[in-house]
Design a protein around this motif. Structure first.
Motif, PDB file in Angstrom:
ATOM      1  N   PHE A 314       0.690  -1.228   0.021  1.00 31.67           N
ATOM      2  CA  PHE A 314       0.113   0.028  -0.011  1.00 31.67           C
ATOM      3  C   PHE A 314       0.885   1.194   0.112  1.00 31.67           C
ATOM      4  CE2 PHE A 314      -3.334  -2.820   2.305  1.00 31.67           C
ATOM      5  CZ  PHE A 314      -3.915  -2.934   1.072  1.00 31.67           C
ATOM      6  N   ASP A 315       1.938   1.351   0.876  1.00 34.93           N
ATOM      7  CA  ASP A 315       2.835   2.337   1.035  1.00 34.93           C
ATOM      8  C   ASP A 315       3.435   2.811  -0.256  1.00 34.93           C
ATOM      9  OD1 ASP A 315       2.099   2.805   3.577  1.00 34.93           O
ATOM     10  OD2 ASP A 315       3.813   1.875   4.734  1.00 34.93           O
ATOM     11  N   ASN A 316       3.957   1.573  -0.928  1.00 40.86           N
ATOM     12  CA  ASN A 316       4.929   1.690  -2.248  1.00 40.86           C
ATOM     13  C   ASN A 316       3.928   2.229  -3.407  1.00 40.86           C
ATOM     14  OD1 ASN A 316       7.136   1.003  -0.732  1.00 40.86           O
ATOM     15  ND2 ASN A 316       7.259  -1.087  -1.736  1.00 40.86           N
ATOM     16  N   PHE A 317       2.583   1.736  -3.424  1.00 35.69           N
ATOM     17  CA  PHE A 317       1.717   2.036  -4.465  1.00 35.69           C
ATOM     18  C   PHE A 317       1.326   3.596  -4.385  1.00 35.69           C
ATOM     19  CE2 PHE A 317      -2.522   2.704  -5.901  1.00 35.69           C
ATOM     20  CZ  PHE A 317      -2.734   2.153  -7.362  1.00 35.69           C
ATOM     21  N   TYR A 318       1.098   3.972  -2.888  1.00 28.29           N
ATOM     22  CA  TYR A 318       0.879   5.563  -2.862  1.00 28.29           C
ATOM     23  C   TYR A 318       2.162   6.363  -3.186  1.00 28.29           C
ATOM     24  CZ  TYR A 318      -0.515  10.083  -1.231  1.00 28.29           C
ATOM     25  OH  TYR A 318      -0.812  11.226  -1.021  1.00 28.29           O
ATOM     26  N   ALA A 319       3.233   5.896  -2.815  1.00 27.57           N
ATOM     27  CA  ALA A 319       4.470   6.848  -3.161  1.00 27.57           C
ATOM     28  C   ALA A 319       4.494   7.020  -4.696  1.00 27.57           C
ATOM     29  CB  ALA A 319       5.676   6.019  -2.807  1.00 27.57           C
ATOM     30  N   LEU A 320       4.264   6.006  -5.523  1.00 27.10           N
ATOM     31  CA  LEU A 320       4.205   5.939  -7.078  1.00 27.10           C
ATOM     32  C   LEU A 320       2.907   6.604  -7.812  1.00 27.10           C
ATOM     33  CD1 LEU A 320       5.550   2.460  -7.662  1.00 27.10           C
ATOM     34  CD2 LEU A 320       6.893   4.570  -7.882  1.00 27.10           C
ATOM     35  N   LYS A 321       1.851   6.593  -6.960  1.00 29.56           N
ATOM     36  CA  LYS A 321       0.510   7.012  -7.795  1.00 29.56           C
ATOM     37  C   LYS A 321      -0.102   8.295  -7.120  1.00 29.56           C
ATOM     38  CE  LYS A 321       0.895   3.206 -10.507  1.00 29.56           C
ATOM     39  NZ  LYS A 321       1.167   3.424 -11.914  1.00 29.56           N
ATOM     40  N   TYR A 322       0.387   8.610  -5.953  1.00 29.62           N
ATOM     41  CA  TYR A 322      -0.482   9.819  -5.424  1.00 29.62           C
ATOM     42  C   TYR A 322      -0.500  10.969  -6.456  1.00 29.62           C
ATOM     43  CZ  TYR A 322       3.842  12.769  -4.437  1.00 29.62           C
ATOM     44  OH  TYR A 322       4.739  13.349  -4.780  1.00 29.62           O
ATOM     45  N   SER A 323      -1.847  11.578  -6.094  1.00 29.19           N
ATOM     46  CA  SER A 323      -2.263  12.455  -6.948  1.00 29.19           C
ATOM     47  C   SER A 323      -3.400  13.496  -6.257  1.00 29.19           C
ATOM     48  CB  SER A 323      -2.963  12.259  -8.361  1.00 29.19           C
ATOM     49  OG  SER A 323      -4.147  11.551  -8.142  1.00 29.19           O
ATOM     50  N   PHE A 324      -3.799  14.530  -6.663  1.00 26.96           N
ATOM     51  CA  PHE A 324      -4.671  15.422  -5.923  1.00 26.96           C
ATOM     52  C   PHE A 324      -6.175  14.463  -5.927  1.00 26.96           C
ATOM     53  CE2 PHE A 324      -8.580  18.046  -5.963  1.00 26.96           C
ATOM     54  CZ  PHE A 324      -8.279  18.906  -4.800  1.00 26.96           C
ATOM     55  N   TRP A 325      -6.649  13.888  -6.817  1.00 29.82           N
ATOM     56  CA  TRP A 325      -7.733  13.307  -6.831  1.00 29.82           C
ATOM     57  C   TRP A 325      -7.886  11.971  -5.844  1.00 29.82           C
ATOM     58  CZ3 TRP A 325     -11.909  16.037  -7.767  1.00 29.82           C
ATOM     59  CH2 TRP A 325     -11.610  17.279  -8.781  1.00 29.82           C
ATOM     60  N   PHE A 326      -6.629  11.272  -6.082  1.00 30.72           N
ATOM     61  CA  PHE A 326      -6.500  10.208  -5.340  1.00 30.72           C
ATOM     62  C   PHE A 326      -6.387  10.550  -3.793  1.00 30.72           C
ATOM     63  CE2 PHE A 326      -3.369   6.202  -4.352  1.00 30.72           C
ATOM     64  CZ  PHE A 326      -4.385   5.549  -4.028  1.00 30.72           C
ATOM     65  N   ASP A 327      -5.793  11.849  -3.591  1.00 28.46           N
ATOM     66  CA  ASP A 327      -5.862  12.271  -2.046  1.00 28.46           C
ATOM     67  C   ASP A 327      -7.111  12.289  -1.662  1.00 28.46           C
ATOM     68  OD1 ASP A 327      -3.049  11.972  -2.204  1.00 28.46           O
ATOM     69  OD2 ASP A 327      -2.731  14.097  -1.831  1.00 28.46           O
ATOM     70  N   LEU A 328      -8.174  13.216  -2.533  1.00 27.23           N
ATOM     71  CA  LEU A 328      -9.448  13.485  -2.189  1.00 27.23           C
ATOM     72  C   LEU A 328     -10.223  12.260  -1.779  1.00 27.23           C
ATOM     73  CD1 LEU A 328     -10.986  15.883  -1.830  1.00 27.23           C
ATOM     74  CD2 LEU A 328     -11.788  15.842  -4.088  1.00 27.23           C
ATOM     75  N   GLU A 329      -9.983  11.121  -2.488  1.00 25.39           N
ATOM     76  CA  GLU A 329     -10.549   9.706  -2.308  1.00 25.39           C
ATOM     77  C   GLU A 329     -10.153   9.353  -0.975  1.00 25.39           C
ATOM     78  OE1 GLU A 329     -10.974   5.226  -4.324  1.00 25.39           O
ATOM     79  OE2 GLU A 329      -9.932   7.011  -5.351  1.00 25.39           O
ATOM     80  N   ILE A 330      -9.078   9.104  -0.686  1.00 29.22           N
ATOM     81  CA  ILE A 330      -8.691   8.758   0.436  1.00 29.22           C
ATOM     82  C   ILE A 330      -9.259   9.458   1.862  1.00 29.22           C
ATOM     83  CG2 ILE A 330      -6.366   8.450   1.943  1.00 29.22           C
ATOM     84  CD1 ILE A 330      -5.103   7.659  -0.466  1.00 29.22           C
ATOM     85  N   LEU A 331      -9.133  10.962   1.754  1.00 24.98           N
ATOM     86  CA  LEU A 331      -9.795  11.833   2.670  1.00 24.98           C
ATOM     87  C   LEU A 331     -11.150  11.474   2.971  1.00 24.98           C
ATOM     88  CD1 LEU A 331      -8.052  15.270   1.982  1.00 24.98           C
ATOM     89  CD2 LEU A 331      -7.823  13.711   3.910  1.00 24.98           C
ATOM     90  N   ILE A 332     -11.854  11.261   1.953  1.00 26.23           N
ATOM     91  CA  ILE A 332     -13.446  10.826   1.961  1.00 26.23           C
ATOM     92  C   ILE A 332     -13.567   9.289   2.619  1.00 26.23           C
ATOM     93  CG2 ILE A 332     -15.789  10.277   0.666  1.00 26.23           C
ATOM     94  CD1 ILE A 332     -14.530  12.375  -1.315  1.00 26.23           C
ATOM     95  N   LYS A 333     -12.689   8.612   2.484  1.00 28.67           N
ATOM     96  CA  LYS A 333     -12.917   7.284   2.966  1.00 28.67           C
ATOM     97  C   LYS A 333     -12.397   7.276   4.268  1.00 28.67           C
ATOM     98  CE  LYS A 333     -12.895   4.658  -1.719  1.00 28.67           C
ATOM     99  NZ  LYS A 333     -12.387   3.839  -2.292  1.00 28.67           N
ATOM    100  N   THR A 334     -11.770   8.309   4.556  1.00 27.96           N
ATOM    101  CA  THR A 334     -11.023   8.004   5.887  1.00 27.96           C
ATOM    102  C   THR A 334     -12.065   8.306   7.212  1.00 27.96           C
ATOM    103  OG1 THR A 334      -8.852   8.994   5.334  1.00 27.96           O
ATOM    104  CG2 THR A 334      -9.425   9.265   7.685  1.00 27.96           C
ATOM    105  N   LEU A 335     -13.147   9.184   6.678  1.00 27.13           N
ATOM    106  CA  LEU A 335     -14.165   9.284   7.672  1.00 27.13           C
ATOM    107  C   LEU A 335     -14.845   8.073   8.246  1.00 27.13           C
ATOM    108  CD1 LEU A 335     -15.737  11.609   9.474  1.00 27.13           C
ATOM    109  CD2 LEU A 335     -17.256  11.580   7.562  1.00 27.13           C
ATOM    110  N   PRO A 336     -15.491   7.122   7.385  1.00 20.67           N
ATOM    111  CA  PRO A 336     -15.878   6.060   7.942  1.00 20.67           C
ATOM    112  C   PRO A 336     -14.978   5.024   8.677  1.00 20.67           C
ATOM    113  CG  PRO A 336     -15.740   5.988   5.636  1.00 20.67           C
ATOM    114  CD  PRO A 336     -15.696   7.408   5.939  1.00 20.67           C
ATOM    115  N   VAL A 337     -13.693   5.127   8.629  1.00 22.49           N
ATOM    116  CA  VAL A 337     -12.786   4.398   9.085  1.00 22.49           C
ATOM    117  C   VAL A 337     -12.488   5.009  10.607  1.00 22.49           C
ATOM    118  CG1 VAL A 337     -10.081   3.811   9.257  1.00 22.49           C
ATOM    119  CG2 VAL A 337     -11.424   3.871   7.118  1.00 22.49           C
ATOM    120  N   ILE A 338     -12.748   6.252  10.833  1.00 22.05           N
ATOM    121  CA  ILE A 338     -12.392   6.693  12.022  1.00 22.05           C
ATOM    122  C   ILE A 338     -13.635   6.443  12.890  1.00 22.05           C
ATOM    123  CG2 ILE A 338     -12.446   9.054  13.193  1.00 22.05           C
ATOM    124  CD1 ILE A 338     -10.687  10.331  11.155  1.00 22.05           C
ATOM    125  N   LEU A 339     -15.042   6.648  12.346  1.00 21.18           N
ATOM    126  CA  LEU A 339     -16.395   6.175  13.094  1.00 21.18           C
ATOM    127  C   LEU A 339     -16.406   4.821  13.199  1.00 21.18           C
ATOM    128  CD1 LEU A 339     -18.577   8.182  11.038  1.00 21.18           C
ATOM    129  CD2 LEU A 339     -17.640   8.908  13.071  1.00 21.18           C
TER     130      LEU A 339
END
Length: 344
Positions: A314-339
């Motif tokens: 996961f860490d290596n994939f993100y290091a190679l593929k990160y982008s603004f839209w990818f970040d936005l998707e992760i932020l949106i999916k983080t909320l249910p993880v916290i809950l």
């Protein structure tokens, strides 16, 4: 390369390693005494003896100004928890338990030498001029969202600070050194959720490490890189609550403002974890932004037993593929993880 007695292993190493074999610790000491700074070996492989004298010898190496930067690999013929704990305490670069694939050792030795040439020690990096610049759009987004976030959660920050102060003695914030993007070392902030002597107790709680089983299954003799304790007994009453709700992570918004981290990235590692990189595969994770949340957090949702290898992917994939839209998707999916955060 000097050894105490690992003849079989040494015979399988490539000729290019330029091996010098010593049968006893005394022979090895005499060998090192006769070397100059230009002729010292890069690596010392030592076979652990039943009396544990190898650890006293390693202590002598660490005290010698000329030898202290030598790479030390310890090999044991049996599982011994005390030896592993002692090796970790002495900052031995690796601890192998026979039998193991010789290919793993060859890869590890090559990486250790390469890593030493590029980044001699993590302590030296604290004073090194290592600069990593985030893409401008990502940095502006981080500043805007973090500033807004701090304003919105300021009442929670104040109330939590008061509760921690009333619950136990010690500072409100927990500050530790972490290794982030490009091996940069910075002060990492969290609300303190543990007793003030938590760091000293960690070594005695290795059996509770969630990643221990994964390291044992691979039977490579390597220590677990990541540390996450199950039912951690060091957590305070308030600490248990702020961890379940992720309130303890809120001070990292200030790390984002400072530029140490991004909102989304690979989690920065404590020094004791970063120092146990086991192959050049691991180093790729440091080539991406360090973040408050990341791909690993959302992918591990509901999984109590995610392995080190999965986390690395996961860490290596993100290091190679990160982008603004990818970040936005992760932020949106983080909320249910916290809950629905798991209770470890």
């Amino acid at each position: 390369m000097g050894t105490q007695s690992c003849g079989t292993i040494l015979s399988e190493l490539p000729v290019a390693f330029n091996i010098s074999q010593n049968r006893t610790l005394e022979e090895l000491k005499n060998y090192l005494d006769n070397q100059s700074i230009l002729t010292l070996p890069d690596i010392i492989i030592i076979e652990a003896d039943t009396k544990g004298e190898c650890f006293n010898f390693i202590e002598q190496i660490k005290k010698n100004a000329l030898w202290r930067e030598l790479i030390i690999v310890l090999i044991s013929t049996s599982h011994n928890k005390e030896w592993k704990a002692r090796a970790l305490q002495l900052k031995v670069h690796d601890f192998y338990i026979l039998p193991f694939p010789i290919e793993h050792l060859i890869e590890r030795l090559a990486f250790l030498v390469k890593f030493k040439l590029i980044k001699p020690t993590l302590s030296i990096l604290e004073n090194a001029d290592v600069v990593y610049k985030l893409p401008l759009g990502k940095r502006l987004f981080d500043i805007l969202v973090s500033t807004l976030g701090i304003i919105l959660v300021s009442p929670i920050l104040i109330i939590t600070s008061i509760l921690i102060r009333l619950d136990t003695k010690g500072p409100v914030l927990y500050k530790s050194k972490r290794v982030g993007t490009g091996y940069n070392i910075f002060d990492f902030y969290k609300f303190r959720s543990m007793r003030i002597d938590a760091e000293r107790q960690l070594e005695n709680l290795s059996e509770l490490n969630l990643y221990k089983a994964d390291a044992d299954e691979e039977n490579s003799g390597k220590k677990s890189v990541f540390v996450k304790l199950i039912d951690d007994p060091r957590i305070t009453r308030i600490g248990n609550f702020i961890r379940r709700t992720s309130i303890d992570e809120l001070p990292q918004l200030f790390n984002v403002i400072k530029g140490d981290m991004s909102l989304v990235g690979n989690r920065p590692l404590p020094l004791y974890e970063a120092e146990m990189l086991t192959s050049n595969e691991w180093s790729l994770r440091f080539m991406g932004p360090a973040g408050v949340t990341g791909l690993w957090q959302i992918k591990s949702r509901g999984k109590r037993d995610i392995s080190e290898r999965e986390r690395k992917k996961f860490d290596n994939f993100y290091a190679l593929k990160y982008s603004f839209w990818f970040d936005l998707e992760i932020l949106i999916k983080t909320l249910p993880v916290i809950l629905h955060k798991e209770k470890f």
